[in-house]
Scaffold this motif. Structure first.
Motif, PDB file in Angstrom:
ATOM      1  N   MET A   1       0.898  -1.371   0.004  1.00  0.00           N
ATOM      2  CA  MET A   1      -0.107  -0.046  -0.181  1.00  0.00           C
ATOM      3  C   MET A   1       0.911   1.189  -0.097  1.00  0.00           C
ATOM      4  SD  MET A   1      -3.029   1.327   2.627  1.00  0.00           S
ATOM      5  CE  MET A   1      -2.238   0.572   3.937  1.00  0.00           C
ATOM      6  N   HIS A   2       0.678   2.079  -1.185  1.00  0.00           N
ATOM      7  CA  HIS A   2       1.451   3.058  -1.082  1.00  0.00           C
ATOM      8  C   HIS A   2       0.610   4.251  -1.543  1.00  0.00           C
ATOM      9  CE1 HIS A   2       4.172   6.341  -3.128  1.00  0.00           C
ATOM     10  NE2 HIS A   2       5.158   5.904  -2.010  1.00  0.00           N
TER      11      HIS A   2
ATOM     12  N   VAL B   1      16.774   9.299   0.496  1.00  0.00           N
ATOM     13  CA  VAL B   1      16.466   8.559  -0.654  1.00  0.00           C
ATOM     14  C   VAL B   1      16.230   7.240  -0.664  1.00  0.00           C
ATOM     15  CG1 VAL B   1      17.511   8.192  -3.077  1.00  0.00           C
ATOM     16  CG2 VAL B   1      17.653  10.504  -1.752  1.00  0.00           C
ATOM     17  N   ARG B   2      17.154   6.437   0.039  1.00  0.00           N
ATOM     18  CA  ARG B   2      16.868   4.998   0.102  1.00  0.00           C
ATOM     19  C   ARG B   2      15.351   4.726   0.706  1.00  0.00           C
ATOM     20  NH1 ARG B   2      19.402   3.133   4.678  1.00  0.00           N
ATOM     21  NH2 ARG B   2      17.443   2.813   5.625  1.00  0.00           N
ATOM     22  N   SER B   3      15.056   5.193   1.451  1.00  0.00           N
ATOM     23  CA  SER B   3      13.807   5.226   2.137  1.00  0.00           C
ATOM     24  C   SER B   3      12.583   5.512   1.246  1.00  0.00           C
ATOM     25  CB  SER B   3      13.647   5.896   3.398  1.00  0.00           C
ATOM     26  OG  SER B   3      14.526   5.727   4.546  1.00  0.00           O
ATOM     27  N   VAL B   4      12.549   6.491   0.716  1.00  0.00           N
ATOM     28  CA  VAL B   4      11.803   6.984  -0.529  1.00  0.00           C
ATOM     29  C   VAL B   4      11.635   6.047  -1.577  1.00  0.00           C
ATOM     30  CG1 VAL B   4      11.164   8.696  -2.556  1.00  0.00           C
ATOM     31  CG2 VAL B   4      11.666   9.432  -0.051  1.00  0.00           C
ATOM     32  N   THR B   5      12.788   5.448  -2.041  1.00  0.00           N
ATOM     33  CA  THR B   5      12.806   4.441  -3.143  1.00  0.00           C
ATOM     34  C   THR B   5      12.202   3.192  -2.540  1.00  0.00           C
ATOM     35  OG1 THR B   5      14.735   5.449  -3.954  1.00  0.00           O
ATOM     36  CG2 THR B   5      14.337   3.066  -4.321  1.00  0.00           C
ATOM     37  N   ALA B   6      12.351   2.695  -1.233  1.00  0.00           N
ATOM     38  CA  ALA B   6      12.026   1.493  -0.862  1.00  0.00           C
ATOM     39  C   ALA B   6      10.445   1.516  -0.554  1.00  0.00           C
ATOM     40  CB  ALA B   6      12.448   1.133   0.411  1.00  0.00           C
ATOM     41  N   ALA B   7       9.748   2.558  -0.468  1.00  0.00           N
ATOM     42  CA  ALA B   7       8.246   2.924  -0.456  1.00  0.00           C
ATOM     43  C   ALA B   7       7.619   2.194  -1.671  1.00  0.00           C
ATOM     44  CB  ALA B   7       7.935   4.233  -0.156  1.00  0.00           C
ATOM     45  N   THR B   8       8.389   2.075  -2.896  1.00  0.00           N
ATOM     46  CA  THR B   8       7.553   1.740  -3.975  1.00  0.00           C
ATOM     47  C   THR B   8       8.018   0.372  -4.395  1.00  0.00           C
ATOM     48  OG1 THR B   8       9.265   2.841  -5.388  1.00  0.00           O
ATOM     49  CG2 THR B   8       7.146   4.189  -4.795  1.00  0.00           C
TER      50      THR B   8
ATOM     51  N   ARG C   1       7.326  -4.538  -0.619  1.00  0.00           N
ATOM     52  CA  ARG C   1       7.522  -3.533   0.280  1.00  0.00           C
ATOM     53  C   ARG C   1       7.992  -3.933   1.481  1.00  0.00           C
ATOM     54  NH1 ARG C   1       4.554   2.094   1.584  1.00  0.00           N
ATOM     55  NH2 ARG C   1       6.446   3.045   2.520  1.00  0.00           N
ATOM     56  N   THR C   2       9.223  -3.761   2.160  1.00  0.00           N
ATOM     57  CA  THR C   2      10.125  -4.413   2.961  1.00  0.00           C
ATOM     58  C   THR C   2      10.514  -3.323   3.981  1.00  0.00           C
ATOM     59  OG1 THR C   2      12.293  -4.165   2.077  1.00  0.00           O
ATOM     60  CG2 THR C   2      10.958  -6.346   1.912  1.00  0.00           C
ATOM     61  N   GLU C   3      10.153  -2.029   3.659  1.00  0.00           N
ATOM     62  CA  GLU C   3      10.264  -0.943   4.673  1.00  0.00           C
ATOM     63  C   GLU C   3       9.248   0.033   4.540  1.00  0.00           C
ATOM     64  OE1 GLU C   3      13.362   2.744   4.704  1.00  0.00           O
ATOM     65  OE2 GLU C   3      14.192   0.758   3.989  1.00  0.00           O
ATOM     66  N   TYR C   4       8.910   0.581   5.652  1.00  0.00           N
ATOM     67  CA  TYR C   4       7.934   1.903   5.738  1.00  0.00           C
ATOM     68  C   TYR C   4       8.667   2.915   6.706  1.00  0.00           C
ATOM     69  CZ  TYR C   4       4.372  -1.224   4.046  1.00  0.00           C
ATOM     70  OH  TYR C   4       3.566  -2.206   3.432  1.00  0.00           O
ATOM     71  N   ALA C   5       9.077   4.029   6.167  1.00  0.00           N
ATOM     72  CA  ALA C   5       9.571   5.183   6.536  1.00  0.00           C
ATOM     73  C   ALA C   5       8.496   6.195   6.770  1.00  0.00           C
ATOM     74  CB  ALA C   5      10.985   5.574   6.115  1.00  0.00           C
ATOM     75  N   LEU C   6       8.115   6.643   7.916  1.00  0.00           N
ATOM     76  CA  LEU C   6       7.091   7.630   7.876  1.00  0.00           C
ATOM     77  C   LEU C   6       7.124   8.583   8.746  1.00  0.00           C
ATOM     78  CD1 LEU C   6       4.280   5.005   8.621  1.00  0.00           C
ATOM     79  CD2 LEU C   6       4.809   5.992   6.456  1.00  0.00           C
ATOM     80  N   ALA C   7       7.217   9.899   8.498  1.00  0.00           N
ATOM     81  CA  ALA C   7       7.435  11.148   8.960  1.00  0.00           C
ATOM     82  C   ALA C   7       6.124  11.408  10.048  1.00  0.00           C
ATOM     83  CB  ALA C   7       7.239  12.439   7.905  1.00  0.00           C
ATOM     84  N   VAL C   8       6.596  11.905  11.093  1.00  0.00           N
ATOM     85  CA  VAL C   8       5.476  12.390  12.246  1.00  0.00           C
ATOM     86  C   VAL C   8       5.503  13.878  11.943  1.00  0.00           C
ATOM     87  CG1 VAL C   8       5.050  12.389  14.467  1.00  0.00           C
ATOM     88  CG2 VAL C   8       6.170  10.425  13.384  1.00  0.00           C
TER      89      VAL C   8
ATOM     90  N   LEU D   1      11.758  -5.168   7.337  1.00  0.00           N
ATOM     91  CA  LEU D   1      12.113  -6.416   7.630  1.00  0.00           C
ATOM     92  C   LEU D   1      13.615  -6.367   7.860  1.00  0.00           C
ATOM     93  CD1 LEU D   1      10.325  -8.399   4.882  1.00  0.00           C
ATOM     94  CD2 LEU D   1       9.679  -8.297   7.185  1.00  0.00           C
ATOM     95  N   ASP D   2      14.055  -7.629   8.706  1.00  0.00           N
ATOM     96  CA  ASP D   2      15.435  -7.555   9.246  1.00  0.00           C
ATOM     97  C   ASP D   2      16.081  -8.769   8.351  1.00  0.00           C
ATOM     98  OD1 ASP D   2      17.912  -8.002  10.310  1.00  0.00           O
ATOM     99  OD2 ASP D   2      17.291  -7.994  12.236  1.00  0.00           O
ATOM    100  N   PRO D   3      17.067  -8.428   7.250  1.00  0.00           N
ATOM    101  CA  PRO D   3      17.655  -9.133   6.401  1.00  0.00           C
ATOM    102  C   PRO D   3      18.460 -10.421   7.112  1.00  0.00           C
ATOM    103  CG  PRO D   3      18.883  -7.196   6.062  1.00  0.00           C
ATOM    104  CD  PRO D   3      17.457  -7.144   7.154  1.00  0.00           C
ATOM    105  N   HIS D   4      18.836  -9.956   8.305  1.00  0.00           N
ATOM    106  CA  HIS D   4      19.696 -11.008   9.047  1.00  0.00           C
ATOM    107  C   HIS D   4      18.918 -12.108  10.049  1.00  0.00           C
ATOM    108  CE1 HIS D   4      22.826  -8.459   7.820  1.00  0.00           C
ATOM    109  NE2 HIS D   4      22.189  -7.444   8.268  1.00  0.00           N
TER     110      HIS D   4
END
Length: 99
Positions: free
Chosen positions: A1-2, A52-59, A63-70, A86-89
């Motif tokens: 969901m984006h 930039v990495r977080s914005v790219t990961a959003a699409t 989707r394995t990352e959610y970076a949200l501004a408060v 998600l933790d790749p390790h």
């Protein structure tokens, strides 16, 4: 969901955006704000790469990352942010953080 957005009367959550670099740098570049975090203060270039990495990961699919501004609803000012990924390790593991 984006894109992800949520709000209350006082605060809102929205996707992190490239325009947030300076606000994120104000947090990640601060020795006081990062004192109890797992890393030392970041420089502006490092923060820009993170955003930039977080914005790219959003699409990404999946989707394995959610970076949200408060943000404060009244001013739309970024006052913090959080990340869930998600933790790749670790199989079936995730990490969560917020400054």
């Amino acid at each position: 969901m984006h894109p992800v957005t949520r709000s209350s009367a006082r605060l809102g959550l929205r996707e992190l955006a490239i325009a947030d670099v300076e606000a994120v740098f104000a947090i990640y570049g601060s020795p006081t704000a990062t004192e109890h975090l797992s890393f030392t203060p970041r420089n502006r270039e490092q923060v820009e790469q993170i955003v930039v990495r977080s914005v790219t990961a959003a699409t990404a699919t999946p989707r394995t990352e959610y970076a949200l501004a408060v943000i404060e609803q009244e001013t739309a000012e970024l006052i913090g942010f959080g990340r869930l990924a998600l933790d790749p390790h670790q199989q079936r593991g995730a990490t969560m953080g917020w400054p």
